[in-house]
Design a protein around this motif. Structure first.
Motif, mmCIF file in Angstrom:
data_model
loop_
_atom_site.group_PDB
_atom_site.id
_atom_site.type_symbol
_atom_site.label_atom_id
_atom_site.label_comp_id
_atom_site.label_asym_id
_atom_site.label_seq_id
_atom_site.Cartn_x
_atom_site.Cartn_y
_atom_site.Cartn_z
ATOM 1 N N ARG A 4 0.838 -1.196 0.000
ATOM 2 C CA ARG A 4 0.000 0.000 0.000
ATOM 3 C C ARG A 4 0.870 1.242 0.000
ATOM 4 O O ARG A 4 1.984 1.233 0.527
ATOM 5 C CB ARG A 4 -0.912 0.003 1.224
ATOM 6 C CG ARG A 4 -1.917 -1.123 1.184
ATOM 7 C CD ARG A 4 -2.906 -0.998 2.311
ATOM 8 N NE ARG A 4 -3.977 -1.949 2.130
ATOM 9 C CZ ARG A 4 -4.379 -2.778 3.068
ATOM 10 N NH1 ARG A 4 -3.816 -2.784 4.246
ATOM 11 N NH2 ARG A 4 -5.363 -3.614 2.815
ATOM 12 N N THR A 5 0.338 2.312 -0.560
ATOM 13 C CA THR A 5 1.078 3.573 -0.589
ATOM 14 C C THR A 5 1.185 4.133 0.827
ATOM 15 O O THR A 5 0.388 3.792 1.714
ATOM 16 C CB THR A 5 0.367 4.605 -1.484
ATOM 17 O OG1 THR A 5 -0.887 4.936 -0.886
ATOM 18 C CG2 THR A 5 0.177 4.087 -2.897
ATOM 19 N N LEU A 32 -0.886 15.784 6.681
ATOM 20 C CA LEU A 32 0.239 15.404 7.535
ATOM 21 C C LEU A 32 1.509 15.182 6.719
ATOM 22 O O LEU A 32 2.597 15.604 7.115
ATOM 23 C CB LEU A 32 -0.103 14.143 8.328
ATOM 24 C CG LEU A 32 -1.177 14.322 9.396
ATOM 25 C CD1 LEU A 32 -1.568 12.978 9.982
ATOM 26 C CD2 LEU A 32 -0.703 15.275 10.479
ATOM 27 N N ILE A 33 1.366 14.547 5.571
ATOM 28 C CA ILE A 33 2.535 14.313 4.722
ATOM 29 C C ILE A 33 3.065 15.650 4.190
ATOM 30 O O ILE A 33 4.279 15.858 4.119
ATOM 31 C CB ILE A 33 2.187 13.352 3.569
ATOM 32 C CG1 ILE A 33 1.920 11.949 4.133
ATOM 33 C CG2 ILE A 33 3.307 13.299 2.539
ATOM 34 C CD1 ILE A 33 1.422 10.951 3.126
ATOM 35 N N ALA A 58 5.719 12.968 -4.668
ATOM 36 C CA ALA A 58 5.219 11.721 -5.259
ATOM 37 C C ALA A 58 4.142 11.101 -4.369
ATOM 38 O O ALA A 58 3.113 10.630 -4.863
ATOM 39 C CB ALA A 58 6.365 10.736 -5.478
ATOM 40 N N ALA A 59 4.347 11.124 -3.064
ATOM 41 C CA ALA A 59 3.351 10.583 -2.134
ATOM 42 C C ALA A 59 2.056 11.392 -2.199
ATOM 43 O O ALA A 59 0.962 10.831 -2.183
ATOM 44 C CB ALA A 59 3.906 10.570 -0.708
ATOM 45 N N LEU A 60 2.177 12.712 -2.306
ATOM 46 C CA LEU A 60 0.984 13.564 -2.344
ATOM 47 C C LEU A 60 0.211 13.410 -3.649
ATOM 48 O O LEU A 60 -1.018 13.484 -3.652
ATOM 49 C CB LEU A 60 1.378 15.028 -2.131
ATOM 50 C CG LEU A 60 1.847 15.365 -0.717
ATOM 51 C CD1 LEU A 60 2.380 16.791 -0.662
ATOM 52 C CD2 LEU A 60 0.732 15.158 0.289
ATOM 53 N N ARG A 61 0.899 13.179 -4.757
ATOM 54 C CA ARG A 61 0.205 12.984 -6.036
ATOM 55 C C ARG A 61 -0.670 11.731 -6.022
ATOM 56 O O ARG A 61 -1.664 11.655 -6.730
ATOM 57 C CB ARG A 61 1.214 12.907 -7.184
ATOM 58 C CG ARG A 61 1.692 14.261 -7.662
ATOM 59 C CD ARG A 61 2.460 14.161 -8.964
ATOM 60 N NE ARG A 61 3.649 13.340 -8.867
ATOM 61 C CZ ARG A 61 4.851 13.782 -8.472
ATOM 62 N NH1 ARG A 61 5.021 15.045 -8.143
ATOM 63 N NH2 ARG A 61 5.876 12.969 -8.417
ATOM 64 N N ILE A 66 -6.220 7.681 -5.325
ATOM 65 C CA ILE A 66 -6.985 7.083 -4.223
ATOM 66 C C ILE A 66 -8.368 7.712 -4.164
ATOM 67 O O ILE A 66 -9.366 7.020 -4.033
ATOM 68 C CB ILE A 66 -6.255 7.268 -2.874
ATOM 69 C CG1 ILE A 66 -4.996 6.411 -2.841
ATOM 70 C CG2 ILE A 66 -7.177 6.916 -1.714
ATOM 71 C CD1 ILE A 66 -4.122 6.634 -1.642
ATOM 72 N N ALA A 67 -8.433 9.029 -4.305
ATOM 73 C CA ALA A 67 -9.721 9.723 -4.226
ATOM 74 C C ALA A 67 -10.624 9.336 -5.392
ATOM 75 O O ALA A 67 -11.834 9.278 -5.257
ATOM 76 C CB ALA A 67 -9.508 11.231 -4.202
#
Length: 109
Positions: A4-5, A32-33, A58-61, A66-67
């Motif tokens: 999972r991301t 938070l990220i 990259a994590a935020l993109r 997911i949405a």
């Protein structure tokens, strides 16, 4: 085991009391990220700040994928990758039905 991301793992952690509602926590997890985007002095001394910021970006993109993912599978299911929802009447006994884009490509015998 499924990988999972970071964003999903954090959202699931935030929704620990209601594990089925983890998607409702994605934006909170992204916030938070985002706070971690700029490394503090100790982090900057330990590694490359540019690489760190690129990793956080990259994590935020990933929140958009997911949405955009449906919380409930469509009634007819989806294609093998889970990207294309299938209407219930589009699913037949012929496993290749959904592949054809035009009726005129294949004529029934």
């Amino acid at each position: 085991m499924e990988q999972r991301t970071l964003l999903e793992r954090l959202a699931r952690h935030l929704a620990a009391g209601n594990p089925d509602d983890w998607r409702d926590r994605v934006e909170q997890a992204a916030g938070l990220i985002a706070i971690m985007k700029d490394p503090d002095d100790a982090m900057a001394e330990a590694g490359d700040g540019q690489v760190w910021r690129a990793m956080i970006d990259a994590a935020l993109r990933q929140r958009w994928s997911i949405a955009a993912a449906p919380a409930v599978e469509p009634p007819g299911g989806t294609d093998e990758e889970g990207e294309i929802p299938l209407a219930p009447d589009s699913v037949t006994g012929n496993r290749a039905d959904w592949v054809h884009l035009h009726d005129r490509q294949e004529k029934p015998k």
